[in-house]
Design a protein around this motif. Structure first.
Motif, short mmCIF file in Angstrom:
data_model
loop_
_atom_site.label_atom_id
_atom_site.label_comp_id
_atom_site.label_asym_id
_atom_site.label_seq_id
_atom_site.Cartn_x
_atom_site.Cartn_y
_atom_site.Cartn_z
N ILE A 171 2.43 -7.07 1.50
CA ILE A 171 2.44 -5.70 2.02
C ILE A 171 1.82 -4.77 0.98
O ILE A 171 2.38 -4.59 -0.10
N PRO A 172 0.67 -4.18 1.27
CA PRO A 172 0.03 -3.28 0.31
C PRO A 172 0.80 -1.97 0.16
O PRO A 172 1.39 -1.47 1.12
N LYS A 173 0.78 -1.44 -1.05
CA LYS A 173 1.42 -0.16 -1.33
C LYS A 173 0.38 0.85 -1.80
O LYS A 173 -0.64 0.47 -2.38
N HIS A 174 0.64 2.12 -1.54
CA HIS A 174 -0.25 3.18 -1.98
C HIS A 174 0.42 4.01 -3.07
O HIS A 174 1.64 4.01 -3.23
N SER A 175 -0.40 4.74 -3.82
CA SER A 175 0.14 5.59 -4.89
C SER A 175 1.03 6.68 -4.32
O SER A 175 2.00 7.08 -4.95
N ARG A 176 0.69 7.15 -3.16
CA ARG A 176 1.53 8.12 -2.47
C ARG A 176 2.16 7.44 -1.24
O ARG A 176 1.52 6.62 -0.60
N ASN A 177 3.37 7.82 -0.95
CA ASN A 177 4.04 7.23 0.20
C ASN A 177 3.39 7.73 1.50
O ASN A 177 3.28 8.94 1.72
N LEU A 178 2.96 6.79 2.33
CA LEU A 178 2.35 7.14 3.60
C LEU A 178 3.32 6.91 4.75
O LEU A 178 4.18 6.04 4.68
N ALA A 179 3.16 7.69 5.79
CA ALA A 179 4.06 7.56 6.95
C ALA A 179 3.83 6.26 7.70
O ALA A 179 4.75 5.68 8.25
N ASN A 180 2.58 5.80 7.72
CA ASN A 180 2.24 4.60 8.48
C ASN A 180 2.41 3.34 7.63
O ASN A 180 2.06 3.32 6.45
N GLU A 181 2.94 2.30 8.24
CA GLU A 181 3.08 1.01 7.55
C GLU A 181 1.72 0.33 7.49
O GLU A 181 1.03 0.21 8.49
N PHE A 182 1.34 -0.11 6.29
CA PHE A 182 0.06 -0.80 6.12
C PHE A 182 0.28 -2.28 5.89
O PHE A 182 1.29 -2.70 5.32
N ARG A 183 -0.69 -3.08 6.33
CA ARG A 183 -0.63 -4.52 6.13
C ARG A 183 -2.02 -5.05 5.77
O ARG A 183 -3.02 -4.36 5.94
N CYS A 184 -2.03 -6.28 5.29
CA CYS A 184 -3.28 -6.97 4.99
C CYS A 184 -3.53 -8.04 6.04
O CYS A 184 -2.59 -8.66 6.55
N TYR A 185 -4.80 -8.29 6.34
CA TYR A 185 -5.20 -9.27 7.34
C TYR A 185 -6.33 -10.11 6.76
O TYR A 185 -7.23 -9.59 6.10
N VAL A 186 -6.31 -11.40 7.02
CA VAL A 186 -7.38 -12.29 6.57
C VAL A 186 -7.75 -13.29 7.66
O VAL A 186 -6.99 -13.48 8.62
N ASN A 187 -8.90 -13.95 7.48
CA ASN A 187 -9.33 -14.98 8.43
C ASN A 187 -9.55 -16.31 7.71
O ASN A 187 -10.30 -17.16 8.19
#
Length: 213
Positions: free
Chosen positions: A191-207
């Motif tokens: 689960i990627p994190k940002h320097s500032r807290n974002l409202a939306n949940e971010f994820r990583c995707y690969v193939n």
């Protein structure tokens, strides 16, 4: 001469001390910027611009994604960072790196990186310089600036044009279905994190089989 000197206003010892303290703190701040390279809200000396939908990754996330890209690209590999300047900066910090990397970015402030900077507007996904040959990158790391299918779809055109096959995408969790549709990628455990807290949940995707699971 003595009379002229008497007319020159003299600073009190208290004021002089305050000025010296101010200049010392200013020098220390500049020194920290130089030694650290970037702080948690900047890439190099470039600060986030929210109006351009810029949100830098945390130092740990940027390092993790950069290392993943290096491994995936392989020795002498080529890496493209599409709207992912935090990862690009981490890749540039690698000493004795045996890979090449380009940054495709709308923000022209990143032109300080010289020939590795490619101006990129996702609205014109294939408007790329001729030397960026199709399928010439071992891996493409991308973070579309907006959480919309239109933005993802257009960015996907760029990604599919550039990559030999491997894709590392970072975007919102709500884009999982669209990411699979346009890029054939699957969500990772990381689960990627940002320097500032974002409202939306971010994820990583690969193939591909990655170290992010």
């Amino acid at each position: 001469m003595d009379d002229d000197d008497d007319d020159v206003p003299q600073l009190s010892s208290h004021t002089l001390a305050a000025l010296q303290e101010f200049y010392l703190e200013q020098q220390q701040r500049e020194g920290m910027k130089t030694s650290q390279g970037f702080n948690q809200y900047s890439v190099g000396s470039i600060e986030e611009d929210w109006q351009l939908s810029q949100f830098w990754y945390s130092d740990e996330t940027a390092s993790c994604l950069a290392n993943e890209a290096i491994v995936a690209a392989g020795k002498g590999g080529r890496i493209a960072c599409v709207s992912a300047p935090s990862v690009y900066q981490k890749l540039k910090e690698q000493d004795g790196a045996d890979f090449s990397v380009y940054i495709l970015e709308y923000d022209r402030r990143f032109s300080v990186y010289g020939e590795e900077f490619i101006f990129y507007d996702y609205n014109n996904p294939l408007n790329l310089p001729e030397h960026l040959l199709p399928h010439s990158f071992d891996i493409v790391v991308a973070d579309p600036p907006y959480l919309s299918e239109e933005c993802l779809q257009k960015t996907a055109e760029t990604i599919n044009y550039l990559t030999k096959g491997k894709i590392l995408l970072c975007t919102g969790a709500i884009m999982e279905e669209q990411a699979a549709k346009h890029l054939g990628v699957k969500i990772c455990k990381f689960i990627p994190k940002h320097s500032r807290n974002l409202a939306n949940e971010f994820r990583c995707y690969v193939n591909y089989a990655s170290g992010l699971d």
